[in-house]
Structure formats: structure tokens, C-alpha cells
Design a protein around this motif. Structure first.
Motif, short mmCIF file in Angstrom:
data_model
loop_
_atom_site.label_atom_id
_atom_site.label_comp_id
_atom_site.label_asym_id
_atom_site.label_seq_id
_atom_site.Cartn_x
_atom_site.Cartn_y
_atom_site.Cartn_z
N ASN A 118 0.86 -1.18 0.00
CA ASN A 118 0.00 0.00 0.00
C ASN A 118 0.90 1.24 0.00
O ASN A 118 1.56 1.54 1.01
N THR A 119 0.94 1.93 -1.13
CA THR A 119 1.88 3.04 -1.30
C THR A 119 1.68 4.14 -0.26
O THR A 119 2.65 4.69 0.28
N LEU A 120 0.43 4.46 0.02
CA LEU A 120 0.14 5.52 0.98
C LEU A 120 0.62 5.14 2.38
O LEU A 120 1.25 5.95 3.07
N LEU A 121 0.33 3.90 2.79
CA LEU A 121 0.77 3.45 4.11
C LEU A 121 2.29 3.38 4.17
O LEU A 121 2.90 3.73 5.19
N LEU A 122 2.90 2.94 3.09
CA LEU A 122 4.36 2.84 3.04
C LEU A 122 4.99 4.22 3.27
O LEU A 122 5.94 4.37 4.06
N GLN A 123 4.45 5.23 2.60
CA GLN A 123 4.98 6.58 2.75
C GLN A 123 4.71 7.14 4.14
O GLN A 123 5.56 7.82 4.73
N THR A 124 3.53 6.80 4.68
CA THR A 124 3.18 7.25 6.03
C THR A 124 4.15 6.68 7.06
O THR A 124 4.62 7.38 7.96
N LEU A 125 4.46 5.39 6.92
CA LEU A 125 5.38 4.74 7.85
C LEU A 125 6.78 5.33 7.74
O LEU A 125 7.46 5.55 8.75
N GLU A 126 7.21 5.60 6.52
CA GLU A 126 8.54 6.18 6.33
C GLU A 126 8.62 7.56 6.98
O GLU A 126 9.58 7.88 7.68
N ASP A 127 7.60 8.38 6.76
CA ASP A 127 7.59 9.73 7.32
C ASP A 127 7.57 9.68 8.85
O ASP A 127 8.31 10.42 9.52
N PHE A 128 6.73 8.82 9.40
CA PHE A 128 6.59 8.75 10.85
C PHE A 128 7.85 8.20 11.51
O PHE A 128 8.39 8.79 12.44
N LEU A 129 8.32 7.06 11.03
CA LEU A 129 9.50 6.44 11.64
C LEU A 129 10.76 7.24 11.37
O LEU A 129 11.65 7.32 12.22
N GLY A 130 10.83 7.85 10.19
CA GLY A 130 11.97 8.71 9.89
C GLY A 130 12.04 9.89 10.84
O GLY A 130 13.12 10.34 11.22
N GLY A 131 10.87 10.37 11.27
CA GLY A 131 10.82 11.45 12.23
C GLY A 131 11.29 11.05 13.61
O GLY A 131 11.56 11.91 14.46
N HIS A 132 11.39 9.73 13.85
CA HIS A 132 11.91 9.21 15.13
C HIS A 132 13.30 8.61 14.95
O HIS A 132 13.71 7.74 15.73
#
Length: 221
Positions: free
Chosen positions: A11-25
Motif C-alpha cells: 500500500n503506497t500511501l501506508l508505506l509513505q506514512t510509515l517512512e515519514d513517521f518512523l523517519g521522524g523518530h
């Protein structure tokens, strides 16, 4: 030190969401959308944790983890899935999964699960193999260190070095190398072995590894 996470999700949207969120941590994320691509990444790179969807193209998350566990990879893995039946959850754990979270999920809960699993894994993070006074291998995280500095080597370089150091003074045969570096589903490349040997010689010196013609190699350092 930042942890590296492989995320398998189509799921491209979820993939990008996870990258943004985890990258922020401060997590470093590698994103893949198919099981075969995930497997390729794992044979070329080292990760501290896997986030795995189950229903993905080419190779399911279950089969992906089964392949890695069979090759000796014990990297912590969390299934992120819409599957909720007991049979599927049991299968995930039996194949070597460490945790799961059901879709849809709260990102803060996922973060807590990641932190908890990595904290648990720290119990084996200090599993070291010394090469000499300056060089040592971190076996749990599959890293090579020179004094306190981590050196950038790929996973197959690491696996070959580990095998050579473990058998120091003995001949490591090509058959032993094949068994250590390639899974049953991978095509063995003889030329690649020479490349990996040369990569290690660049670090330890050209005389550090002796070529026993037609048989294998011996670590001399």
C-alpha cells in the motif's frame, strides 16, 4: 546510533506514512512493495528490524520470513497485517515472527512495539567476535568495527568474513562458502566470491587471505 528498518508493504500511501513517521523518530527505513524485492534487499543489506505485511506480490510476508529464518537470519520481525484469524497469527509466530499489529493501527502503538522489540534484542547486541586488537565483529547486528568506528561492508562480505575468522588458520572450502552465503533459492555466483574476497583484502591487506587454489581460502591475519 540509528536503527535500520526494512518495511514490506504494497500500500503506497501506508508505506509513505510509515517512512515519514518512523523517519521522524530517527529510524532509517528501506521501503519495498514485493516479497522478492525484500529478499533481495536483505541479501545485500543489514537491518535491525523487519515490518512485514503478509499479502504482498511475488512472495508473501510469511514466505519471506520463512526463507530468512531458514538461512539463519534472526532479525526481529513484526507482522503488520489485516489478518486476524487465530490460524494466521499462529502461523506467523511459528515461522519466526516476534510480534504483530493489526490494521488499522495507531502509529504510536507501532512505535512502542518497535522500541520494545529492539530493547529486547539489545540482550544480544553485544555478542562480539574479536579479529584482533583493532577489528571486531558484532554478530547480532552483523557489523564490522575498526576500533569504535563502524565500517561499511555488505552482508555477504560480513558472512564470508565471519566464516573465515571463525575458521582462522584452517582452509574454508568453496562448499562451505556456498552454504554460508547463498540460500537454496539463490543462484551461486563463483565470480562474486572473488569480489567479496577482494573487498576484505582492501580492509585487512592483500596477504590477509590466502587462496588455496581449487579448494578455498584461509584467513591469515
Amino acid at each position: 546510533m540509528s536503527y535500520k528498518i526494512l518495511i514490506l508493504e504494497d500500500n503506497t500511501l501506508l508505506l509513505q506514512t510509515l517512512e515519514d513517521f518512523l523517519g521522524g523518530h530517527d529510524y532509517i527505513c528501506t521501503l519495498v512493495s514485493s516479497g522478492k524485492e525484500a529478499l533481495k534487499q536483505c541479501y545485500e543489506n543489514k537491518y535491525d528490524l523487519y515490518l512485514l505485511d503478509v499479502k504482498v506480490p511475488d512472495l508473501s510476508g510469511f514466505d519471506f520470513l520463512k526463507e530468512l529464518r531458514a538461512s539463519g537470519d534472526r532479525t526481529p520481525a513484526i507482522f503488520v497485517t489485516s489478518l486476524s484469524d487465530q490460524e494466521s497469527l499462529t502461523k506467523g509466530f511459528m515461522l519466526g515472527g516476534d510480534d504483530y499489529i493489526k490494521k488499522p493501527f495507531d502509529l504510536s502503538e507501532l512505535l512502542l512495539r518497535i522500541k520494545a522489540l529492539l530493547a529486547r534484542a539489545k540482550g544480544i547486541v553485544d555478542d562480539w567476535l574479536e579479529i584482533d586488537d583493532a577489528y571486531k565483529l558484532n554478530l547480532a547486528r552483523k557489523r564490522l568495527f575498526h576500533n569504535q568506528e563502524e565500517l561499511d561492508i555488505n552482508l555477504k562480505d560480513f558472512e564470508l568474513l565471519y566464516l573465515l575468522v571463525k575458521e582462522r588458520g584452517k582452509v574454508v572450502t568453496k562448499e562451505m562458502i556456498h552454504e554460508r552465503l547463498w540460500s537454496s533459492s539463490e543462484e551461486i555466483n563463483e565470480g562474486s566470491i572473488r569480489v567479496y574476497i577482494n573487498n576484505l583484502k582492501k580492509i585487512f591487506g592483500k596477504d590477509s587471505i590466502l587462496n588455496i587454489r581449487g579448494i578455498g581460502y584461509r584467513f591469515e591475519k
